[in-house]
Design a protein around this motif. Structure first.
Motif, PDB file in Angstrom:
ATOM      1  N   CYS A 645       0.842  -1.200   0.000  1.00 24.64           N
ATOM      2  CA  CYS A 645       0.000   0.000   0.000  1.00 24.64           C
ATOM      3  C   CYS A 645       0.878   1.251   0.000  1.00 24.64           C
ATOM      4  O   CYS A 645       1.999   1.260   0.499  1.00 24.64           O
ATOM      5  CB  CYS A 645      -1.000  -0.013   1.146  1.00 24.64           C
ATOM      6  SG  CYS A 645      -0.603   1.078   2.491  1.00 24.64           S
ATOM      7  N   TRP A 647       1.166   3.921   1.502  1.00 22.22           N
ATOM      8  CA  TRP A 647       1.690   4.657   2.646  1.00 22.22           C
ATOM      9  C   TRP A 647       2.550   3.764   3.514  1.00 22.22           C
ATOM     10  O   TRP A 647       3.752   3.668   3.328  1.00 22.22           O
ATOM     11  CB  TRP A 647       0.527   5.280   3.438  1.00 22.22           C
ATOM     12  CG  TRP A 647      -0.287   6.162   2.559  1.00 22.22           C
ATOM     13  CD1 TRP A 647      -1.544   5.921   2.094  1.00 22.22           C
ATOM     14  CD2 TRP A 647       0.130   7.393   1.964  1.00 22.22           C
ATOM     15  NE1 TRP A 647      -1.952   6.933   1.257  1.00 22.22           N
ATOM     16  CE2 TRP A 647      -0.943   7.848   1.158  1.00 22.22           C
ATOM     17  CE3 TRP A 647       1.290   8.162   2.015  1.00 22.22           C
ATOM     18  CZ2 TRP A 647      -0.889   9.032   0.439  1.00 22.22           C
ATOM     19  CZ3 TRP A 647       1.352   9.345   1.303  1.00 22.22           C
ATOM     20  CH2 TRP A 647       0.268   9.776   0.527  1.00 22.22           C
ATOM     21  N   CYS A 674      -4.401   2.419  -1.852  1.00 22.61           N
ATOM     22  CA  CYS A 674      -4.771   1.688  -0.629  1.00 22.61           C
ATOM     23  C   CYS A 674      -4.727   0.200  -0.944  1.00 22.61           C
ATOM     24  O   CYS A 674      -4.987  -0.207  -2.085  1.00 22.61           O
ATOM     25  CB  CYS A 674      -6.178   2.100  -0.207  1.00 22.61           C
ATOM     26  SG  CYS A 674      -6.791   1.177   1.213  1.00 22.61           S
ATOM     27  N   SER A 675      -4.427  -0.624   0.043  1.00 20.59           N
ATOM     28  CA  SER A 675      -4.363  -2.069  -0.230  1.00 20.59           C
ATOM     29  C   SER A 675      -5.657  -2.553  -0.875  1.00 20.59           C
ATOM     30  O   SER A 675      -5.664  -3.501  -1.639  1.00 20.59           O
ATOM     31  CB  SER A 675      -4.120  -2.835   1.067  1.00 20.59           C
ATOM     32  OG  SER A 675      -5.200  -2.661   1.942  1.00 20.59           O
ATOM     33  N   GLY A 698      -0.930  -3.906   3.803  1.00 18.83           N
ATOM     34  CA  GLY A 698      -1.555  -2.597   3.997  1.00 18.83           C
ATOM     35  C   GLY A 698      -1.285  -2.079   5.391  1.00 18.83           C
ATOM     36  O   GLY A 698      -0.659  -2.747   6.220  1.00 18.83           O
ATOM     37  N   CYS A 699      -1.801  -0.900   5.641  1.00 20.83           N
ATOM     38  CA  CYS A 699      -1.535  -0.231   6.915  1.00 20.83           C
ATOM     39  C   CYS A 699      -2.052  -1.080   8.093  1.00 20.83           C
ATOM     40  O   CYS A 699      -2.991  -1.864   7.933  1.00 20.83           O
ATOM     41  CB  CYS A 699      -2.248   1.113   6.956  1.00 20.83           C
ATOM     42  SG  CYS A 699      -1.839   2.160   5.565  1.00 20.83           S
ATOM     43  N   CYS A 704      -5.375   2.694   8.360  1.00 19.70           N
ATOM     44  CA  CYS A 704      -5.553   2.850   6.912  1.00 19.70           C
ATOM     45  C   CYS A 704      -5.859   4.316   6.628  1.00 19.70           C
ATOM     46  O   CYS A 704      -6.662   4.940   7.328  1.00 19.70           O
ATOM     47  CB  CYS A 704      -6.702   1.967   6.432  1.00 19.70           C
ATOM     48  SG  CYS A 704      -7.168   2.284   4.732  1.00 19.70           S
ATOM     49  N   HIS A 705      -5.237   4.871   5.607  1.00 23.35           N
ATOM     50  CA  HIS A 705      -5.447   6.282   5.265  1.00 23.35           C
ATOM     51  C   HIS A 705      -6.821   6.513   4.640  1.00 23.35           C
ATOM     52  O   HIS A 705      -7.171   7.643   4.328  1.00 23.35           O
ATOM     53  CB  HIS A 705      -4.345   6.759   4.323  1.00 23.35           C
ATOM     54  CG  HIS A 705      -3.010   6.842   5.007  1.00 23.35           C
ATOM     55  ND1 HIS A 705      -2.466   5.792   5.697  1.00 23.35           N
ATOM     56  CD2 HIS A 705      -2.135   7.860   5.126  1.00 23.35           C
ATOM     57  CE1 HIS A 705      -1.299   6.155   6.199  1.00 23.35           C
ATOM     58  NE2 HIS A 705      -1.077   7.407   5.871  1.00 23.35           N
ATOM     59  N   HIS A 706      -7.540   5.424   4.425  1.00 20.63           N
ATOM     60  CA  HIS A 706      -8.866   5.549   3.823  1.00 20.63           C
ATOM     61  C   HIS A 706      -9.884   4.777   4.673  1.00 20.63           C
ATOM     62  O   HIS A 706     -10.721   4.048   4.155  1.00 20.63           O
ATOM     63  CB  HIS A 706      -8.807   5.078   2.370  1.00 20.63           C
ATOM     64  CG  HIS A 706      -7.730   5.786   1.609  1.00 20.63           C
ATOM     65  ND1 HIS A 706      -7.840   7.103   1.214  1.00 20.63           N
ATOM     66  CD2 HIS A 706      -6.475   5.400   1.254  1.00 20.63           C
ATOM     67  CE1 HIS A 706      -6.710   7.491   0.624  1.00 20.63           C
ATOM     68  NE2 HIS A 706      -5.873   6.484   0.625  1.00 20.63           N
ATOM     69  N   ASN A 710      -7.875  -1.441   4.686  1.00 20.09           N
ATOM     70  CA  ASN A 710      -7.076  -2.595   5.130  1.00 20.09           C
ATOM     71  C   ASN A 710      -7.977  -3.746   5.598  1.00 20.09           C
ATOM     72  O   ASN A 710      -7.730  -4.906   5.268  1.00 20.09           O
ATOM     73  CB  ASN A 710      -6.065  -2.192   6.220  1.00 20.09           C
ATOM     74  CG  ASN A 710      -6.686  -1.401   7.357  1.00 20.09           C
ATOM     75  OD1 ASN A 710      -7.873  -1.087   7.333  1.00 20.09           O
ATOM     76  ND2 ASN A 710      -5.892  -1.077   8.360  1.00 20.09           N
TER      77      ASN A 710
HETATM   78 FE1  FES Z   1      -2.681   1.559   3.564  1.00 15.29          FE
HETATM   79 FE2  FES Z   1      -5.380   1.659   3.106  1.00 15.29          FE
HETATM   80  S1  FES Z   1      -3.885   3.196   2.809  1.00 15.29           S
HETATM   81  S2  FES Z   1      -4.156  -0.042   3.626  1.00 15.29           S
END
Ligand code: FES
Length: 768
Positions: A645, A647, A674-675, A698-699, A704-706, A710
Motif C-alpha cells: 500500500c 503509505w 490503498c491495499s 496494507g496499513c 488505513c489512510h482511507h 485494510n
Molecule cells: Fe494503507 Fe489503506 S492506505 S491499507
C-alpha cells in the motif's frame, strides 16, 4: 501523440553503482519504446533544475531510476511534483524505479541485482507509457461556512475572515459563545493556573467576529441541507423568524419589563426565569433581545413600548442558499443525560457540572454546609453500564476549579470528592489546582451507589473499591457529567465517518492532520471532535482556519482519480457506500466528484461490474507491469509479487532496504494505492500471467489512510483463499499482512516465508 520518455538514472552518490551494473542496465533499456534519452547522474537530488532540464529535453514524461519517492529524505514525491511543475511537465507523467531502497540495498549479488533493476525500470516504463494527464479539479468557491458559534467556531470564522476569506458563521442560539458563556470562570492552562472570566473572554471573541467585515453571522439559524456540487458544498440555511430586529434593538429592556409571560431561562440551566421577550444574558452578542416563540402570546404589549420599532411579531422564517468551498464543524458538545443513571436521583440538589457553573455564577442564597462532587459520571464506564467508556478529559479539571471557586466564595462549606480510582488533571496547571485543593477537600475513592432525599438533605451511599459502604449527608451533589458529541444530524448531513462514540474521525495520519476530516475541505474544530477545554477549542479554531485558507487557494491537479464507465455502471450504490471521502453520488449512475476523490481505489475493487477505474492506476497498467516484471529471472524460479500500500507498507519495504535486510531476488514490488485498490479479478489475472505468489500488505489496524481499506482487503484475501482451495490453488500463494512503517522485519519474514513455501509448491503450471 506518441509518448516521449526521458530516463534519468541516479547513482545516489555511487551507492547504486556499487550494486548494479549501470552499463548493462543502460544497454538493456535503451531500446524501450518511446525513450528519447537516458542520462546517468550522480546526485539527482542535488542538481539545479536547469541541469535537469538540459538532461531531459525533448520529452513529456520522465522515468526516475534511483531512490524511493516514498521514503527518500531528499527526492520524494512532493519534491518531484515541484520539479515537474518547474519543468512544465504534467505531474502524472513520471514514474520511479526504486533502485536504491528496494534493489541495491536489498540484494548483495551484483548480477542478480542488475537483472532485477532492469525489470524494475521496465515495469516503471510499462506503466508510465500508459499514464494520462492529471485531472484538473473544478473551481473551488472561496467562501467558508462555519457551523457552530462557540469558541472554536468563532475563532475559525474570525481567523479565516482576517485572512480575507468570505465566511458565514451559523449558530443555533440567539447568541455567540456556546457553553463558554455559561461558565463564569474559564481556567487557563499554560504555566501557573489562572482563570479568566467568560464575561471578559467571550465578548472580546464575539465582537471580533461580529464586526469582521468578511464574516456574516447568522444566529438563531440552522443548517438544513448540504449537498456536494461540482467540488463545492451547496448549503441551505434556515434563519428562524427574527421577531426583534438587531439593527434596531437598543437593549433598553422596556419590552421585557412589560412582557407578562415568564419562562425558565435555558441559559441558566432553568434555575432562573426570563420573559418571553428578553435577552438570554446581559452580555449576549449580538446585543439584541429575542422572543421565545412558544412562550409568546402575541399580546402586543412589547410593540407599544419599544422606542425603536424593532419588534415584528409576524416575522417569518428565511431560507438562505449559498455555496461554499470549505466547511468547519464546530458544534461543541452535549452533556450526557444524567437521568439515565437512576441510582443518582438526578434532580433537586443533584446537579450537573454545568448547573454548578450557573450556581457559582449566580451565587448561593444560603451557603451549603456540605457539597459532594462525583467525578467521571457517565464516563469511563464498564461494559453494560450507562455512559461512555472514554475519559471526558475536562471534568476532573472543571471539578477542582469549581472547588476552588466554591471554597473561596464559601470557606465554611465542607467539600468531598468521590473519584473513580484516579484523578485525571491532565495538564500541569490543572494538577496545581488539584494540589491546591488537597488541603480543602476529602477525596474518597469509590462510586456513589445510591442517593436519597431526606428533609432537604441528600443521603449519599458511596462504595469503595473493596466493597465497603459509607453514608454521607450533603446539601448538593455535583455530578461531573461526560461530554458526548453534539449535532449528530449535522455529522450525518456532512457524510462524515465517525468513531464508535459518534465523534467524526480525523484524517489519517491524525498526528499530521489535526482538525481535518476524511472529506476534503471539511474540518472539525473544538469539542465537536472530542472533549476539549475552551483554550484547546480556540487553538483548534486557529488550526482549522489555517487549513481553510490553504484549501481555498484551490486544488492541484490529481494523478489518481476514480472514473466511471457509464456503460458498465448498474447504479448499485456500493461505491457510494464504500467511498470514505464522500466523493461518489449515485443517481442514474455513479458520478465521481474529482475534487473530493482521493484516489484510494476502494470503489474500484468494490464495484461488481468493473465500471470504476483509477486514472494512472488502471488494472491494465498493473498487468503491463506484471508482464515485464520477471524478464530477468530464470524460468524455474518462483515469482513473488508484493503489492504494497502507498503509505505504510511500501515505506516498510523501503526501510527493509535501508536496514540492508537481504530479500529474495525473485521478489518484485508494485506500490499500489490503498491495499483495497486491488480487486479479486485482478489478483486472479496476475496469477494467470505467471506470478506464483502474491503478498498484499496494507496499513496496520486503525491506520488505513482511507478508514477501512485494510480491513476490506483482509476480508477479501480470506475469501479468495477459500476460493483458491476450491479450485486447487494453494491458499499460501496469496497472503495478506498488516504492515506498518517500522514493521520491515515482519515484511521481510513474510516474503522469505512465502519464497520457501513457493519453492516447495513449485511454479503454477497452467496458463491461458
Ligand atoms: Fe494503507 Fe489503506 S492506505 S491499507
Amino acid at each position: 501523440m506518441q509518448p516521449r520518455i526521458s530516463i534519468l538514472i541516479c547513482t545516489c552518490g555511487g551507492q547504486i553503482l556499487e550494486k548494479i551494473d549501470l552499463n548493462v542496465l543502460h544497454e538493456k533499456i535503451k531500446d524501450l519504446d518511446h525513450v528519447t534519452g537516458i542520462k546517468t547522474v550522480d546526485n539527482l537530488c542535488k542538481l539545479e533544475t536547469s541541469d535537469i532540464r538540459s538532461y531531459i529535453s525533448d520529452c513529456d514524461r520522465v522515468l526516475f531510476a534511483g531512490c524511493s519517492e516514498r521514503s527518500s529524505l531528499s527526492f520524494n514525491e512532493d519534491r518531484i511534483h515541484s520539479l515537474l511543475e518547474e519543468l512544465g511537465i504534467d505531474i502524472s507523467m513520471y514514474e520511479v524505479a526504486n533502485l536504491r531502497e528496494q534493489c541495491a540495498w536489498a540484494h548483495s549479488d551484483k548480477n542478480g541485482a542488475t537483472g532485477k533493476a532492469i525489470d524494475m525500470v521496465r515495469m516503471a516504463h510499462a506503466k508510465l507509457k500508459l499514464n494520462t494527464p492529471a485531472v484538473k479539479p473544478p473551481e473551488i468557491v472561496k467562501k467558508a461556512l462555519v457551523i457552530g458559534g462557540g469558541p472554536a467556531g468563532i475563532q475559525t470564522a474570525m481567523e479565516a475572515g482576517n485572512s480575507g476569506i468570505d465566511v458565514t458563521l451559523v449558530e443555533k442560539n440567539h447568541y455567540l459563545g456556546g457553553h463558554a458563556c455559561q461558565i463564569p470562570f474559564l481556567f487557563q492552562c499554560e504555566g501557573w493556573p489562572s482563570m479568566c472570566t467568560s464575561e471578559c473572554i467571550v465578548p472580546v471573541q464575539a465582537r471580533n467576529v461580529i464586526f469582521n467585515p468578511n464574516v456574516t453571522v447568522l444566529t438563531n439559524s440552522l443548517v438544513q441541507d448540504i449537498k456536494k456540487e461540482n467540488g463545492n458544498f451547496k448549503v441551505t440555511i434556515q434563519k428562524r423568524a427574527e421577531f426583534v430586529n438587531p439593527e434596531r434593538c437598543v437593549s433598553c429592556n422596556k419590552c421585557s419589563d412589560i412582557c407578562p409571560e415568564e419562562v425558565e431561562r435555558e441559559f441558566d440551566c432553568n434555575i432562573s426565569k426570563r420573559k418571553a421577550i428578553d435577552k438570554d444574558f446581559y452580555l449576549a452578542i449580538p446585543d439584541t433581545y429575542n422572543i421565545i416563540e412558544e412562550a409568546c402570546t402575541k399580546c402586543g404589549e412589547c410593540l407599544n413600548v419599544c422606542p425603536t420599532d424593532a419588534i415584528d411579531l409576524d416575522a417569518k422564517v428565511e431560507i438562505i442558499e449559498d455555496t461554499f468551498g470549505a466547511i468547519a464543524l464546530a458544534t461543541g458538545f452535549d452533556s450526557f443525560d444524567l437521568s439515565r443513571l437512576q441510582e443518582l436521583n438526578y434532580g433537586e440538589n443533584v446537579i450537573s457540572s454545568l448547573e454548578m457553573e450557573r450556581l457559582i455564577a449566580r451565587g448561593f442564597r444560603d451557603a451549603p454546609e456540605h457539597v459532594v462532587f462525583q467525578l467521571c459520571t457517565g464516563s469511563r464506564i464498564e461494559e453494560g453500564e450507562e455512559g461512555v467508556s472514554y475519559c471526558s478529559k475536562t471534568c476532573c479539571g472543571v471539578a477542582v476549579k469549581q472547588i476552588e471557586r466554591l471554597t473561596s466564595m464559601s470557606p465554611e462549606t465542607e467539600v468531598s470528592v468521590v473519584y473513580n480510582n484516579d484523578i485525571r488533571t491532565y495538564e500541569r496547571a490543572l494538577e496545581q489546582f488539584y494540589n491546591d485543593s488537597k488541603d480543602l477537600v476529602d477525596f474518597i475513592n469509590g462510586r456513589i451507589m445510591n442517593v436519597e432525599r431526606n428533609n432537604g438533605k441528600l443521603n449519599i451511599t458511596v462504595e469503595s473499591p473493596d466493597g465497603d459502604e459509607e453514608d454521607i449527608e450533603a446539601d448538593i451533589l455535583v455530578l461531573s457529567e461526560a461530554q458526548i458529541p453534539a449535532a449528530s444530524d449535522m455529522i450525518e448531513k456532512l457524510g462524515l465517518r465517525t468513531d464508535i462514540y459518534n465523534y467524526p474521525l480525523e484524517g489519517q495520519p491524525r498526528i499530521l492532520k489535526p482538525t481535518e476530516s476524511y472529506i476534503d475541505r471539511i474540518y472539525v474544530a473544538g469539542a465537536a471532535g472530542g472533549p476539549k477545554i475552551v483554550q484547546e477549542s480556540i487553538e483548534q479554531g486557529i488550526t482549522a482556519a489555517m487549513r481553510i485558507v490553504q484549501a481555498l487557494k484551490g486544488k492541484k491537479p490529481q494523478k489518481f482519480v476514480s472514473t466511471v464507465d457509464s456503460e458498465l455502471c448498474s447504479a448499485c450504490k456500493i461505491c457510494e457506500k464504500v467511498c470514505p471521502h464522500g466523493a461518489i453520488q449515485v443517481d442514474e449512475e455513479a458520478v465521481v466528484d474529482s475534487a473530493f476523490c482521493q484516489g484510494c481505489g476502494l470503489c474500484v475493487s468494490a464495484c461488481p461490474t468493473h465500471a470504476l477505474q483509477l486514472t494512472n492506476f488502471q488494472d491494465r497498467q498493473v498487468l503491463e507491469q506484471v508482464e515485464v516484471a520477471f524478464g530477468n529471472l530464470s524460468e524455474d524460479e518462483p515469482r513473488i509479487l508484493a503489492l504494497l500500500c502507498y503509505w505504510c507498507s511500501y515505506a516498510a519495504g523501503d526501510l527493509a532496504g535501508y536496514n540492508r535486510l537481504q530479500l529474495p531476488e525473485n521478489l518484485r514490488t508494485i506500490r499500489i494505492r490503498c491495499s483495497s485498490s486491488i480487486n479479486s479479478g485482478l489478483i486472479m489475472e496476475i496469477f494467470r500471467r505467471g506470478v506464483d505468489g502474491i503478498l498484499i500488505a496494507g496499513c496496520p489496524p486503525k491506520n488505513c489512510h482511507h478508514v477501512s481499506g485494510n480491513y476490506m482487503t483482509a476480508k477479501r484475501v480470506r475469501l479468495m483463499n477459500m476460493l483458491m482451495s476450491q479450485i486447487g490453488l494453494s491458499p499460501s500463494r496469496l497472503k495478506w499482512e498488516y504492515i506498518g512503517v517500522p514493521m520491515w522485519k515482519t515484511l521481510g519474514k513474510s516474503i522469505k516465508d512465502m519464497d520457501k513455501a513457493l519453492r516447495k509448491l513449485g511454479r503454477i503450471k497452467v496458463r491461458g
